[in-house]
Design an enzyme around this catalytic site. Sequence first.
Site, short mmCIF file in Angstrom:
data_model
loop_
_atom_site.label_atom_id
_atom_site.label_comp_id
_atom_site.label_asym_id
_atom_site.label_seq_id
_atom_site.Cartn_x
_atom_site.Cartn_y
_atom_site.Cartn_z
N CYS A 1 1.40 -0.98 -0.17
CA CYS A 1 0.09 0.13 0.13
C CYS A 1 0.73 1.69 0.22
CB CYS A 1 -1.09 -0.24 0.85
SG CYS A 1 -1.95 -1.29 1.47
N ARG B 1 1.25 1.77 -5.99
CA ARG B 1 2.04 0.61 -4.96
C ARG B 1 0.22 0.32 -4.25
NH1 ARG B 1 6.96 1.30 -2.58
NH2 ARG B 1 5.78 0.34 -0.13
N TRP C 1 -4.11 -1.37 -1.13
CA TRP C 1 -3.91 -2.96 -1.97
C TRP C 1 -4.51 -3.62 -0.68
CZ3 TRP C 1 -2.00 -8.22 -1.39
CH2 TRP C 1 -1.99 -8.98 -2.57
N ASN D 1 0.62 -0.58 6.49
CA ASN D 1 0.73 -1.79 5.41
C ASN D 1 1.54 -2.38 6.11
OD1 ASN D 1 2.01 -2.39 2.84
ND2 ASN D 1 3.43 -1.37 1.92
N GLY D 2 1.22 -3.34 5.16
CA GLY D 2 1.72 -5.13 6.38
C GLY D 2 0.68 -6.02 7.06
N GLU E 1 8.72 -14.41 -19.38
CA GLU E 1 8.46 -12.96 -19.65
C GLU E 1 7.69 -12.36 -20.24
OE1 GLU E 1 8.77 -9.32 -17.81
OE2 GLU E 1 9.39 -10.44 -17.23
N LYS F 1 3.87 -10.68 -18.91
CA LYS F 1 3.46 -9.33 -19.34
C LYS F 1 2.22 -10.21 -20.20
CE LYS F 1 6.68 -7.04 -18.00
NZ LYS F 1 6.73 -7.92 -16.99
N GLU G 1 -0.22 -10.33 -17.52
CA GLU G 1 -0.46 -8.50 -16.06
C GLU G 1 -1.22 -8.06 -16.31
OE1 GLU G 1 3.58 -8.57 -13.35
OE2 GLU G 1 3.85 -8.19 -15.55
N HIS H 1 6.91 -32.49 -24.26
CA HIS H 1 5.55 -33.87 -23.21
C HIS H 1 5.24 -33.41 -22.22
CE1 HIS H 1 10.29 -35.62 -23.77
NE2 HIS H 1 10.45 -34.39 -23.97
N LYS I 1 3.20 -3.22 -7.20
CA LYS I 1 3.94 -2.92 -7.93
C LYS I 1 5.70 -3.10 -6.50
CE LYS I 1 7.39 -1.09 -11.12
NZ LYS I 1 7.43 -1.69 -12.11
#
Length: 609
Positions: free
Chosen positions: A2, A27, A73, A99-100, A482, A486, A489, A505, A604
Amino acid sequence: MCGIVGYIGNENGAPFLLEGLKRLEYRGYDSAGIGYVHRGKIKIIKKKGRISMLEPYLPNPLKTRLGIAHTRWATHGGVTDENAHPHLSQEGKVALVHNGIIDNYTFLKTKLKKAGYRFLSETDSEVLVNLIEHQLKDDPEKAVREALKQVNGTYGLAILFRDFPDFLVGARLGSPLIVGIGQGEMFLASDANAVLGHTQQAVYLEDREIVVLSSEGYRATTLENKTVNKTVEEIDWKVEDLDKGDYPHYLLKEIFEQPEAVERAYGGGGRLLPDFGTAKLGGLNLTSQDLLSVRQVRIVGMGTAYYAAMIGAYLLEALARIPAAAENGSELSYRNPVVDKEDLFLVISQSGETADTLSAMREIQNRGGKILGICNVVGSSVARESQGGIYIHAGPEISVASTKAFTSQVTILLLLALLLGRKKHLSLAQGKDIIKELLAIPEKMRLVLSGAPVIKKMAEKYKKAENFLFLGRGINYPVALEGALKLKELSYIHAEGFAGGDIKHGPIALICPETPSIFLLAKGETEGRMIGNMQEIKARQGKVVVISNYEEPRLEGLADDIFLVPTTREEISPLLLTIPLQLFAYYMALALKRDIDKPRNLAKSVTVE
């Protein structure tokens, strides 16, 4: 994850609180709120949704010399007005933003209920604000200290008190918090971005530290009430760095900033020594003998940083002939890892505050391991707690999805592999050639970026696909991972990355005309095998999209779409091949009208495990 901001001073702090919230919205953007002292009472205004949903409910004008604010968040409790921060204690004496995660909040909540407290939210944070009020007599700092001694978990806190309007309290354990030092005003924030333009002077709190702010200054102590003499540091980013410019999204701006970011990564402090075919990395705090004695390298990261770590492992083995492996930070801590004194551990995090990575880092240190940090944020936990390290100098990365940090991390890992390689088995001629190719990369990146309209048309063609496969071999297998990340996301489309050899496989069962496969083809020893994989996909009516760094006649009639990037050494090819994948994800998200800079459910900086 957050965003926290706090203000105390002789001026109206409301503009800073609101501006700080907007800068930190990346954030966390589930809800937002502001708390301030007004006419002897704490006023709280908070709403679920973006900050824009909060603004209409704020007084116009809003004026306060003491306030806190938060963009959330969600962890404990759903996305509701009640669960939004700040939280106010039952008697209205204390308000905080947090935050936490408080691990033992259920036990504390039961205890407080027995003392007569009622709760309006589902959050652990409301438990904490009432716990502080329960401890409060005539010394607010002591109340915070006594409450936090009962807490198990993590926190970054900004706390204000109704009856003590002349100071603001901050505390940290496992979640970042900085103090910004102004003239006649002081700032609290969970990210330096919030204070840019107001001050360049900052103090970074360590775990188990408490800070008391007044308009004239600050005083820092430990949780045990021992005075701490803090070092004031210069924030090296400028407020102009946060400007989106003419770009419609931060993400696109950051994709296009990669040539300059890579130049800063290899140019910072004169890191390349072309005449000697090697690199100089001054922050390692390791002697030549230390480097020569490294038996193996293990690189710890999460998400995009983990894929950079995988590329780094390939580079170290190829160039330095040192055994190397990428490690998932969230798994390493709980695996009872073997840590040898001759092993070198690299810890990678853009923010330097990634909770899983920090947890792994501390476990390694507890077992006597040597740690080097690779991060972007000066003063971050990774930078402060590692034995040495390297800044990537990518500049602020505002969009939630990482782009320029990834290529900068890969560049730094290439420099480290070059340095170790030249001390071991890599010849002078090979070292010089690698540097020559690396110096050419920024201009080649610009050529790739000039092809963005082609990628945009490709995205329009495939925007209705519901599944994608990304395939690579060797050093470009992590690039495939990656690329898939992307796309997930940004566009919310299901995508998976595979090594080319894996396709037979199991994953080949997914092939059908509706599922395109994106191949990464680099000139080198894996090219023939990759073309064989394309033929297997095509034989099953799958769509084949190729991102290649050379012209290949065998692709005629095999590939449905081809995008060419300039040729370079296979070891350096990820720096070019990754850019079309970033652009593809961006334009897919744009075509599907996604929230590109703030994708759903993401934040983020992941500061909770």
